[in-house]
Design a protein around this motif. Structure first.
Motif, mmCIF file in Angstrom:
data_model
loop_
_atom_site.group_PDB
_atom_site.id
_atom_site.type_symbol
_atom_site.label_atom_id
_atom_site.label_comp_id
_atom_site.label_asym_id
_atom_site.label_seq_id
_atom_site.Cartn_x
_atom_site.Cartn_y
_atom_site.Cartn_z
ATOM 1 N N LYS A 250 -1.677 -5.691 1.427
ATOM 2 C CA LYS A 250 -1.019 -5.958 0.145
ATOM 3 C C LYS A 250 -0.290 -4.706 -0.304
ATOM 4 O O LYS A 250 -0.832 -3.610 -0.251
ATOM 5 C CB LYS A 250 -2.051 -6.341 -0.919
ATOM 6 N N TRP A 251 0.936 -4.896 -0.755
ATOM 7 C CA TRP A 251 1.737 -3.796 -1.313
ATOM 8 C C TRP A 251 1.847 -4.041 -2.806
ATOM 9 O O TRP A 251 2.378 -5.066 -3.230
ATOM 10 C CB TRP A 251 3.115 -3.770 -0.654
ATOM 11 N N LYS A 252 1.333 -3.092 -3.597
ATOM 12 C CA LYS A 252 1.316 -3.236 -5.053
ATOM 13 C C LYS A 252 2.006 -2.069 -5.730
ATOM 14 O O LYS A 252 1.955 -0.947 -5.246
ATOM 15 C CB LYS A 252 -0.125 -3.315 -5.565
ATOM 16 N N THR B 81 1.478 1.935 -2.760
ATOM 17 C CA THR B 81 0.430 2.114 -1.761
ATOM 18 C C THR B 81 0.036 0.758 -1.194
ATOM 19 O O THR B 81 0.186 -0.272 -1.852
ATOM 20 C CB THR B 81 -0.811 2.776 -2.376
ATOM 21 N N GLU B 82 -0.486 0.806 0.003
ATOM 22 C CA GLU B 82 -0.940 -0.422 0.631
ATOM 23 C C GLU B 82 -2.446 -0.547 0.500
ATOM 24 O O GLU B 82 -3.146 0.455 0.393
ATOM 25 C CB GLU B 82 -0.534 -0.463 2.110
ATOM 26 N N LYS B 83 -2.910 -1.764 0.469
ATOM 27 C CA LYS B 83 -4.347 -2.021 0.432
ATOM 28 C C LYS B 83 -4.651 -3.040 1.522
ATOM 29 O O LYS B 83 -4.098 -4.135 1.519
ATOM 30 C CB LYS B 83 -4.765 -2.544 -0.939
ATOM 31 N N VAL B 84 -5.512 -2.640 2.450
ATOM 32 C CA VAL B 84 -5.910 -3.524 3.538
ATOM 33 C C VAL B 84 -7.061 -4.377 3.025
ATOM 34 O O VAL B 84 -8.062 -3.846 2.548
ATOM 35 C CB VAL B 84 -6.324 -2.715 4.791
ATOM 36 N N GLU B 85 -6.881 -5.691 3.078
ATOM 37 C CA GLU B 85 -7.887 -6.612 2.551
ATOM 38 C C GLU B 85 -8.164 -7.718 3.558
ATOM 39 O O GLU B 85 -7.293 -8.082 4.340
ATOM 40 C CB GLU B 85 -7.414 -7.264 1.245
ATOM 41 N N TYR B 86 -9.359 -8.277 3.472
ATOM 42 C CA TYR B 86 -9.721 -9.406 4.339
ATOM 43 C C TYR B 86 -9.577 -10.689 3.540
ATOM 44 O O TYR B 86 -10.057 -10.798 2.406
ATOM 45 C CB TYR B 86 -11.162 -9.285 4.852
ATOM 46 N N SER B 87 -8.925 -11.670 4.130
ATOM 47 C CA SER B 87 -8.765 -12.968 3.492
ATOM 48 C C SER B 87 -9.589 -14.002 4.250
ATOM 49 O O SER B 87 -9.450 -14.135 5.466
ATOM 50 C CB SER B 87 -7.290 -13.387 3.504
#
Length: 176
Positions: free
Chosen positions: A93-95, A76-82
């Motif tokens: 991020k692909w985990k 699954t992908e996780k959309v994150e702010y850096s």
């Protein structure tokens, strides 16, 4: 939660892939481009959906990459702010099994893929480098190692040899 906590899961509904998640109502800025609204990739107050990120990138290879990694690794992908000054803005991020396989940084017209080569991956990666594109080999040699890792930031615009190289790196990372 924080804006970076947006989490998207792939659902298959009647054979159609849809990303769903904790989307927030639009409160951020959007740029105008040729009559269309586009997300501001650096607006941390608005967590974009993956299809909005795809519209920002404007390159079909982006969604092909996302589909391929999702299917290949059932992840699954996780959309994150850096907030990192190096690549400030939203990323994906692909985990798999709590391990980050890669991180995508959207750009206009292309995207960057970050693959971390750590101690476990170093030997296998160096073994395949002669079979990879010259671009990847050069990038690997030019990337400084720090704390036993090389952070390879790879620009992807086409589904070419470099695209295939990225998947070879991800496979090594997954199996390490």
């Amino acid at each position: 939660g924080k804006a970076g906590d947006c989490f998207y899961q792939l659902l298959t509904i009647a054979g159609e892939n849809r990303s769903v998640g904790a989307e927030k109502p639009f409160s951020g800025r959007k740029k105008r481009r040729k009559g269309k609204h586009m997300i501001d990739i650096q607006d941390k107050n608005y967590c974009p959906a993956i299809n909005e990120i795809s519209e920002y990138v404007r390159n079909p290879v982006f969604m092909e990459f996302c589909s391929e990694i999702r299917e290949m690794y059932r992840c699954t992908e996780k959309v994150e702010y850096s907030s990192c000054s190096w690549e400030k803005g939203w990323n994906i991020k692909w985990k798999k099994a709590r391990k980050t396989l890669c991180t995508l940084y959207p750009k206009e017209g292309f995207f960057k893929v970050l693959v971390v080569v750590g101690q476990k991956e170093k030997g296998p990666v160096e073994a395949i480098l002669p079979e990879c594109t010259a671009a990847l080999g050069n990038l690997y040699r030019e990337t400084q190692e720090g704390n036993g890792q090389r952070w390879l930031m790879i620009d992807i615009e086409d589904k070419d040899g470099l695209y295939q190289d990225v998947f070879r790196l991800i496979k090594i990372r997954r199996n390490s």
